[in-house]
Scaffold this active site. Structure first.
Site, PDB file in Angstrom:
ATOM      1  N   GLY A   8       0.818  -1.212   0.000  1.00 57.09           N
ATOM      2  CA  GLY A   8       0.000   0.000   0.000  1.00 57.09           C
ATOM      3  C   GLY A   8       0.848   1.257   0.000  1.00 57.09           C
ATOM      4  O   GLY A   8       0.455   2.282   0.583  1.00 57.09           O
ATOM      5  N   GLY A  11      -0.709   4.795  -0.956  1.00 59.39           N
ATOM      6  CA  GLY A  11      -1.790   5.405  -0.188  1.00 59.39           C
ATOM      7  C   GLY A  11      -1.350   6.606   0.619  1.00 59.39           C
ATOM      8  O   GLY A  11      -0.199   7.050   0.537  1.00 59.39           O
ATOM      9  N   GLN A  12      -2.293   7.120   1.420  1.00 61.10           N
ATOM     10  CA  GLN A  12      -2.018   8.340   2.182  1.00 61.10           C
ATOM     11  C   GLN A  12      -0.848   8.140   3.148  1.00 61.10           C
ATOM     12  O   GLN A  12       0.057   8.952   3.212  1.00 61.10           O
ATOM     13  CB  GLN A  12      -3.275   8.781   2.959  1.00 61.10           C
ATOM     14  N   ASP A  34       2.165  -1.701  -4.409  1.00 61.43           N
ATOM     15  CA  ASP A  34       0.745  -1.322  -4.345  1.00 61.43           C
ATOM     16  C   ASP A  34       0.004  -2.169  -5.385  1.00 61.43           C
ATOM     17  O   ASP A  34       0.615  -2.637  -6.354  1.00 61.43           O
ATOM     18  CB  ASP A  34       0.553   0.175  -4.642  1.00 61.43           C
ATOM     19  N   TYR A 143     -15.839  -1.338   8.536  1.00 66.27           N
ATOM     20  CA  TYR A 143     -14.443  -0.934   8.761  1.00 66.27           C
ATOM     21  C   TYR A 143     -14.039  -1.248  10.202  1.00 66.27           C
ATOM     22  O   TYR A 143     -13.000  -1.860  10.453  1.00 66.27           O
ATOM     23  CB  TYR A 143     -14.334   0.567   8.474  1.00 66.27           C
ATOM     24  N   LYS A 147     -11.337  -3.904  11.838  1.00 67.90           N
ATOM     25  CA  LYS A 147     -10.242  -3.439  12.701  1.00 67.90           C
ATOM     26  C   LYS A 147     -10.213  -4.223  14.018  1.00 67.90           C
ATOM     27  O   LYS A 147      -9.154  -4.605  14.490  1.00 67.90           O
ATOM     28  CB  LYS A 147     -10.358  -1.929  12.962  1.00 67.90           C
TER      29      LYS A 147
HETATM   30  P1  NAD Z   1      -5.323   4.629   1.523  1.00 65.41           P
HETATM   31  O1  NAD Z   1      -6.697   4.264   1.109  1.00 65.41           O
HETATM   32  O2  NAD Z   1      -4.837   6.003   1.290  1.00 65.41           O
HETATM   33  O3  NAD Z   1      -4.272   3.642   0.858  1.00 65.41           O
HETATM   34  C1  NAD Z   1      -4.466   2.273   0.721  1.00 65.41           C
HETATM   35  C2  NAD Z   1      -3.598   1.777  -0.416  1.00 65.41           C
HETATM   36  O4  NAD Z   1      -3.826   0.365  -0.538  1.00 65.41           O
HETATM   37  C3  NAD Z   1      -3.954   2.388  -1.782  1.00 65.41           C
HETATM   38  O5  NAD Z   1      -2.788   2.901  -2.397  1.00 65.41           O
HETATM   39  C4  NAD Z   1      -4.529   1.226  -2.590  1.00 65.41           C
HETATM   40  O6  NAD Z   1      -4.205   1.262  -3.981  1.00 65.41           O
HETATM   41  C5  NAD Z   1      -3.866   0.039  -1.913  1.00 65.41           C
HETATM   42  N1  NAD Z   1      -4.612  -1.197  -2.084  1.00 65.41           N
HETATM   43  C6  NAD Z   1      -5.948  -1.394  -2.092  1.00 65.41           C
HETATM   44  N2  NAD Z   1      -6.237  -2.694  -2.292  1.00 65.41           N
HETATM   45  C7  NAD Z   1      -5.046  -3.328  -2.393  1.00 65.41           C
HETATM   46  C8  NAD Z   1      -4.664  -4.675  -2.594  1.00 65.41           C
HETATM   47  N3  NAD Z   1      -5.583  -5.643  -2.743  1.00 65.41           N
HETATM   48  N4  NAD Z   1      -3.357  -4.985  -2.654  1.00 65.41           N
HETATM   49  C9  NAD Z   1      -2.415  -4.018  -2.535  1.00 65.41           C
HETATM   50  N5  NAD Z   1      -2.708  -2.719  -2.351  1.00 65.41           N
HETATM   51  C10 NAD Z   1      -4.011  -2.383  -2.275  1.00 65.41           C
HETATM   52  O7  NAD Z   1      -5.211   4.243   3.083  1.00 65.41           O
HETATM   53  P2  NAD Z   1      -4.326   4.958   4.210  1.00 65.41           P
HETATM   54  O8  NAD Z   1      -5.070   6.147   4.675  1.00 65.41           O
HETATM   55  O9  NAD Z   1      -2.938   5.087   3.767  1.00 65.41           O
HETATM   56  O10 NAD Z   1      -4.456   3.866   5.367  1.00 65.41           O
HETATM   57  C11 NAD Z   1      -3.489   2.855   5.568  1.00 65.41           C
HETATM   58  C12 NAD Z   1      -3.877   2.057   6.798  1.00 65.41           C
HETATM   59  O11 NAD Z   1      -3.978   2.922   7.931  1.00 65.41           O
HETATM   60  C13 NAD Z   1      -5.236   1.351   6.696  1.00 65.41           C
HETATM   61  O12 NAD Z   1      -5.199   0.151   7.414  1.00 65.41           O
HETATM   62  C14 NAD Z   1      -6.176   2.315   7.389  1.00 65.41           C
HETATM   63  O13 NAD Z   1      -7.298   1.674   7.904  1.00 65.41           O
HETATM   64  C15 NAD Z   1      -5.273   2.821   8.502  1.00 65.41           C
HETATM   65  N6  NAD Z   1      -5.716   4.107   9.037  1.00 65.41           N
HETATM   66  C16 NAD Z   1      -5.698   5.228   8.267  1.00 65.41           C
HETATM   67  C17 NAD Z   1      -6.129   6.433   8.798  1.00 65.41           C
HETATM   68  C18 NAD Z   1      -6.123   7.706   7.993  1.00 65.41           C
HETATM   69  O14 NAD Z   1      -6.641   8.723   8.480  1.00 65.41           O
HETATM   70  N7  NAD Z   1      -5.556   7.721   6.802  1.00 65.41           N
HETATM   71  C19 NAD Z   1      -6.580   6.475  10.135  1.00 65.41           C
HETATM   72  C20 NAD Z   1      -6.615   5.301  10.878  1.00 65.41           C
HETATM   73  C21 NAD Z   1      -6.153   4.114  10.322  1.00 65.41           C
HETATM   74  N1  SER Z   2      -9.335   8.234   8.754  1.00 65.62           N
HETATM   75  C1  SER Z   2      -9.928   6.946   8.874  1.00 65.62           C
HETATM   76  C2  SER Z   2     -11.317   6.958   8.352  1.00 65.62           C
HETATM   77  O1  SER Z   2     -11.949   7.991   8.483  1.00 65.62           O
HETATM   78  C3  SER Z   2      -9.943   6.503  10.333  1.00 65.62           C
HETATM   79  O2  SER Z   2      -9.575   5.205  10.392  1.00 65.62           O
HETATM   80  O3  SER Z   2     -11.773   5.967   7.868  1.00 65.62           O
END
Ligand code: NAD
Ligand code: SER
Length: 317
Positions: A8, A11-12, A34, A143, A147
């Site tokens: 991933g 992603g963000q 990714d 979601y 988790k």
């Molecule tokens: P995101 O959606 O920005 O990125 C996820 C990435 O996973 C994307 O680039 C997507 O192309 C890739 N992806 C999707 N399906 C896939 C697959 N089958 N195989 C490989 N790659 C795949 O998510 P994020 O915000 O970077 O979050 C990353 C983790 O952190 C997640 O577990 C999310 O739940 C957790 N999280 C994020 C936040 C937040 O605010 N961003 C907050 C709490 C927890």
């Molecule tokens: N930023 C994430 C969401 O809103 C929290 O896990 O889904």
């Protein structure tokens, strides 16, 4: 850890974590992947090994782990809360599929594993003020269900097989690099883009909706520091509450207005996002993370706002 796999990286979190991991461990030691390699930034593509990898395909993960002698995996693959609620089967299949594959590969190849949990692991009958580390977790979103299941499975693999699983419950993350992927907390990123572009902002959450948040540099530090922590000090593993600030839409709006007095925000709550946000903590108690592995965020709302507006102005204007 010597050789790291990131799932991933587009992603963000992944787009910034991959760059920092390469600074810390060496460019050639961190494999970026990714599902969609087009999501990887040019910086990531140019600086080290990159592959397309579907985290729901165990063989693809195992092959890279074998080829690159991976001993640490950052699994960042999930479908965020609001998007998952619109397609629950996808949310479950991606979130749990990726995690189970990572756990099995980590067990077979003796790798450590980091998989973020979230404030979404709590629900409306959790104490929402000062949410304790160990408390009621009965989320009503798919979601959140993934988790909680992920936290339990990760602890199970540690207890049963000795897999070194560690994790944090991230709050909403705010970044100026990669846009957020469809979560309930996305508004706290989108609002800065609108302010810098000189656009009005329509907030999808009501005034008074308190949520925990964190600036991405602190989130990246947390992800690296927990994996580097002395295991003998860890009483908990999956997952630690971590937070840097909490605010409602009005507070972030007023903070931005200190820099951009003409900026205008109006409210148009999205019922789905509002319902999810109302079931999440107002603020979490993260004292266990501070005590067990020294978690200490650097950015509050004021420092983050100054930095976000500066970086986005350089990027967008
Ligand atoms: P995101 O959606 O920005 O990125 C996820 C990435 O996973 C994307 O680039 C997507 O192309 C890739 N992806 C999707 N399906 C896939 C697959 N089958 N195989 C490989 N790659 C795949 O998510 P994020 O915000 O970077 O979050 C990353 C983790 O952190 C997640 O577990 C999310 O739940 C957790 N999280 C994020 C936040 C937040 O605010 N961003 C907050 C709490 C927890
Ligand atoms: N930023 C994430 C969401 O809103 C929290 O896990 O889904």
């Amino acid at each position: 850890m010597k050789n790291i796999l990131v799932l991933g990286s587009g992603g963000q979190i992944g787009s910034e974590l991959t760059v920092r991991l390469r600074e810390v461990y060496g460019d050639s030691k961190v494999v970026a992947t990714d599902l969609d390699p087009n999501r990887l930034t040019q910086q990531i593509k140019d600086s080290g090994p990159c592959f397309s990898c579907d985290a729901t395909n165990r063989e693809q993960i195992a092959q890279i782990v074998k080829d690159y002698k991976i001993d640490g995996i950052y699994n960042l693959v999930a479908i965020l809360s609001a998007t998952a609620e619109r397609n629950p089967m996808l949310g479950w299949n991606i979130g749990m599929g990726a995690l189970l594959n990572c756990l099995e590969v980590a067990r077979e190849y003796k790798a450590a594993l980091f998989t973020p949990s979230s404030i979404g692991a709590f629900g409306a009958n959790t104490p929402l003020n000062g949410t304790p580390q160990d408390t009621v977790q009965r989320p009503r979103t798919i979601y959140g269900v993934t988790k909680v299941a992920g936290e339990l499975l990760s602890d199970y693999y540690f207890d049963r097989f000795g897999v070194d699983t560690r994790s944090v419950r991230f709050p909403g993350l705010i970044s100026n690099v990669c846009p957020p992927g469809g979560g309930t907390t996305d508004y706290a990123v989108d609002i800065y883009y609108a302010a810098v572009r000189g656009e009005n902002f329509e907030c999808p959450l009501k005034k008074g909706t308190l949520l925990d948040m964190m600036y991405m540099p602190d989130a990246i530090d947390a992800a690296i520091n927990i994996m580097e922590a002395d295991p003998s000090k860890l009483i908990h593993r999956n997952s630690f509450n971590v937070t840097a600030m909490h605010f409602d839409p009005e507070e972030i709006y007023q903070e931005i207005k200190k820099h951009k007095p003409d900026f205008v925000m109006t409210y148009n709550p999205d019922p789905l996002k509002q319902q999810i946000a109302d079931s999440w903590p107002n603020w979490m108690d993260d004292s266990c993370a501070r005590a067990e592995w020294g978690f200490k965020p650097k950015y509050g709302l004021a420092e983050m706002t100054t930095d976000m507006l500066k970086k986005l102005t350089e990027k967008l204007l």
